[in-house]
Design a protein around this motif. Structure first.
Motif, PDB file in Angstrom:
ATOM      1  N   TYR A  58      11.835  -0.973   6.147  1.00 33.82           N
ATOM      2  CA  TYR A  58      10.992   0.058   5.442  1.00 33.82           C
ATOM      3  C   TYR A  58      11.450   1.529   5.692  1.00 33.82           C
ATOM      4  CZ  TYR A  58       7.071   1.575   2.506  1.00 33.82           C
ATOM      5  OH  TYR A  58       6.443   2.109   1.426  1.00 33.82           O
ATOM      6  N   ARG A  85       3.739   0.230  -8.494  1.00 33.96           N
ATOM      7  CA  ARG A  85       4.405  -0.015  -7.185  1.00 33.96           C
ATOM      8  C   ARG A  85       4.588  -1.454  -6.824  1.00 33.96           C
ATOM      9  NH1 ARG A  85       5.081   2.627  -2.501  1.00 33.96           N
ATOM     10  NH2 ARG A  85       4.939   1.170  -0.399  1.00 33.96           N
ATOM     11  N   GLY A 105       7.541   3.366  -5.769  1.00 33.99           N
ATOM     12  CA  GLY A 105       6.586   4.287  -6.567  1.00 33.99           C
ATOM     13  C   GLY A 105       5.332   4.321  -5.730  1.00 33.99           C
ATOM     14  N   PRO A 106       4.299   5.211  -6.218  1.00 35.78           N
ATOM     15  CA  PRO A 106       4.473   5.931  -7.329  1.00 35.78           C
ATOM     16  C   PRO A 106       5.141   7.048  -7.432  1.00 35.78           C
ATOM     17  CG  PRO A 106       2.144   6.136  -6.093  1.00 35.78           C
ATOM     18  CD  PRO A 106       3.038   5.007  -5.474  1.00 35.78           C
ATOM     19  N   VAL A 121       0.844  -1.305  -0.081  1.00 38.78           N
ATOM     20  CA  VAL A 121      -0.053  -0.005   0.040  1.00 38.78           C
ATOM     21  C   VAL A 121       0.809   1.056   0.060  1.00 38.78           C
ATOM     22  CG1 VAL A 121      -1.768   1.368   1.499  1.00 38.78           C
ATOM     23  CG2 VAL A 121      -1.788  -1.351   1.237  1.00 38.78           C
ATOM     24  N   VAL A 122       0.609   2.261  -0.611  1.00 42.80           N
ATOM     25  CA  VAL A 122       1.176   3.567  -0.958  1.00 42.80           C
ATOM     26  C   VAL A 122       0.977   4.192   0.467  1.00 42.80           C
ATOM     27  CG1 VAL A 122       1.450   5.748  -1.955  1.00 42.80           C
ATOM     28  CG2 VAL A 122       0.820   3.686  -3.380  1.00 42.80           C
ATOM     29  N   GLY A 123       2.012   4.767   0.974  1.00 38.95           N
ATOM     30  CA  GLY A 123       2.045   5.732   2.093  1.00 38.95           C
ATOM     31  C   GLY A 123       2.057   4.995   3.273  1.00 38.95           C
ATOM     32  N   VAL A 124       2.647   3.786   3.532  1.00 42.01           N
ATOM     33  CA  VAL A 124       2.620   3.164   4.988  1.00 42.01           C
ATOM     34  C   VAL A 124       3.690   3.566   5.577  1.00 42.01           C
ATOM     35  CG1 VAL A 124       1.245   1.280   4.032  1.00 42.01           C
ATOM     36  CG2 VAL A 124       3.790   0.981   3.802  1.00 42.01           C
TER      37      VAL A 124
END
Lengths: 413, 413
Positions: free
Chosen positions: B306, B391, B357-358, A292-295
């Motif tokens: 991460y 992504r 990404g994105p 997931v984007v932005g985790v």
């Protein structure tokens, strides 16, 4: 409107892949009220493809083609259709630019045959390909419509969903308003939910109520038809009420959400950070979260402790714990969750330790999994989960169970 | 002999299931040298099924039907075919006995419509159903053959394998032997390999040479026909030689293997242990490795780093490295790979750090990834990879790239 779905590709006729594209499109077309009466599959063969087009025109208004839009010589769907419709091929500037950009960006060598992918049938509506190079097309000729979609499902599905579907809806004479709503349930079987909802399912006409099991979850799809969006939505609201009354305790979200997405939503709302120590899941929990984007504000990172050595060296599990209770134990799960939480000073630590299968581990049958949860200043606990799937089914289900139990715990706080 | 596979069932046209039966039968028929030129799917509708039969007879010698042999009213395949062939239906005593036995054995109540399942087309060869109640049939009429198989794959497949296949082979005048071989390539596009092999592809007759792209890889399927298995295999050997000469540097394996499976095979052969530090991949490399049974002797575990915090705290990356070079850097990749290797005293450490990404990261465009590799007593290095996917496409491709570069390095040692 009657439709025929024509899959093009010798790989289908050789049995190398199943025609899942036809399945997907059939479901989508049913939803917008287009009747699919035939699927056809034909190889990369000009004369047989021509024959298939002519025959389909006798029994369908809309011909949807999948496959054969790529760069190689055996990709010839659009050329054959252009020929059949007596139209020229022209270069689509946007697509050509996108293809060139792709090669620039990746620094890869662009062979000459890639330009072919930017060729489209003259006067076709171009359907952009957001996940690949070959654009799709929608062509009207006489009383027939022709839609050309790429073969790879990960390109075809978003193209249809985002562009193709609406292009068809725009051509429907009487647009009935169709609204769907998907309710997602977890920790309950399909048969059990079908029994709970049997009165509602038996009495269904409009909206329709369709339970479907998949990947350890059950969804119930409600589809209402009416003359306006508003009326369709209130039909959905009406039928959802008794469903929630009967099975609401297992409900966790709507539509395309997932247990992981719901968990991330709660973590974000409450500004909580999380970390994980994963044995049998081997990084799957963190990998799914990272998808997931932005985790990055929530997931700090964590440990993969597949071996006992890693549990001790990377996560400070006491050797005595492993000796006395084993790795598949409440104690080990709690130590893992607590220690990994502390190592990154996170708000939440979660751990997974158990027997993925196919063999038993330390005497515990495959599918025995302890999930540990540690909360800053609020103590730790572990839950025992028993599953009966394959190795990877059990691993995936463990991750879902982890999200599910964390959501339950966070719900209490 | 030319065949057409006709799937019968409205559930296929509604998208409830995929036509995996056609895939299975296509593979089986290819093996015995029967050419499949079309698949058709038609609903449980008498007139449309009749039309499909008539049309298939114009283009195939053998019509294979799946589905519509069950007890309910919408199961009508055999009745329509009997009607079409102007033959009566008769009760098959063996099948009728088997059905009665089934109900006796399970103590279930037999409804009247179950007798219908024992009805077969007069003078058909009956194909026993060892996993269900509805028998299959094989009928010869004029120059055409008709094979009727049940819809559920777990009934259809053993029926075809054990009875149907031989019934067809008995009708083949000259049994050709067909052998296939799949070559797997990585780090080369479909267009690029097609260009490299264009002479071979253009000249193909027997064996055929078919490139196919999927999931970031390209496969090339070779299929040879001959009078014996031995001769077919030497035809494959002959054509593989120039293919390996032209594209061998991208070749990594045969058949159903994967880059991860090849890497695990090499690690096992050499008794090497591995660990990983994953930033953008978030545990995906280790999770994919864990999906294989028996990796515990190779994969010890590792780190998901991460956040930069996790890179420092869990993997001892020097804060100066992150300040001076950033996380998306050769230096960071090397420190991660080295430190994670040392933390578990493994033979190999691999690391992934980059922009999934994105969005871009630290000024590096999405898809910029450094892969670090550290080998015990043999130093460390990192490679830069540039991708242009989504992504998650970039994350999956990073894992494949990691396997690919590790295989290349291990190949040198």
């Amino acid at each position: 409107m009657k439709a025929e779905i024509i899959g093009v590709g010798t790989e289908l006729l050789l049995g190398q892949i199943a025609n899942t594209n036809a399945q997907y499109l059939s479901g989508e077309l049913a939803e917008i009220g287009v009747h699919v009466y035939y699927h056809t599959v034909v190889g990369d063969n000009p004369s047989r493809l021509s024959e298939a087009i002519k025959h389909a025109e006798t029994r369908a208004d809309l011909l949807i083609f999948t496959g054969g839009l790529g760069p190689t010589k055996d990709d010839l769907t659009k050329e054959i259709i252009a020929d059949h419709l007596k139209r020229e091929m022209v270069t689509d500037d946007n697509s050509w630019k996108q293809i060139q950009d792709y090669f620039m960006r990746t620094g890869r060598y662009m062979t000459a045959n890639n330009e072919k992918q930017a060729h489209v049938i003259k006067e076709a509506k171009v359907l952009p390909n957001d996940h690949g190079m070959a654009p799709g097309m929608f062509v009207k000729e006489g009383s027939h419509f022709y839609m050309l979609l790429p073969g790879p499902p990960h390109e075809m599905k978003p193209m249809f969903r985002n562009y193709g579907r609406q292009a068809i809806i725009d051509q429907l004479e009487k647009v009935e308003c169709i609204e769907s709503r998907v309710l997602r349930f977890f920790n309950i079987g399909e048969a059990e939910i079908a029994e709970k909802l049997s009165d509602i399912i038996d009495a269904q006409t409009n909206p329709t109520v369709a339970p479907l099991a998949g990947d350890g979850e059950v969804t119930v799809r409600l589809t209402a038809r009416s003359d306006s969006r508003e009326n369709a939505i209130s039909l959905l609201d009406e039928i959802e009420k008794p469903i929630q009354e009967k099975a609401g305790e297992y409900f966790y979200g709507y539509g395309d959400t997932s247990l992981m997405a719901e968990l991330l939503r709660v973590l974000e709302d409450r500004e909580l950070t999380i970390t994980a120590a994963e044995s049998l899941t081997g990084g799957l929990f963190q990998s799914e979260m990272t998808s997931v984007v932005g985790v990055s504000t929530m997931l700090l990172g964590g440990i993969v402790c597949y071996s006992n050595e890693a549990k001790i060296k990377l996560c400070n599990v006491k050797p005595e714990t492993l000796e006395k209770h084993g790795a598949v134990s409440e104690q080990c799960a709690i130590e893992l969750a607590e220690n990994v939480r502390k190592s990154l000073d996170a708000d939440i630590g979660i751990s997974f330790t158990g027997a993925a299968g196919p063999d038993s581990l330390e005497g515990h049958p495959a599918g025995t999994v302890w999930i540990g949860m540690s909360f800053k200043d609020e103590g730790s606990k572990a839950v025992l989960v028993k599953m009966a799937g394959t190795r990877n089914g059990n691993r995936r289900r463990s991750v879902k169970m982890g999200c599910y139990y964390l959501l339950k715990e966070l719900d209490k706080k």
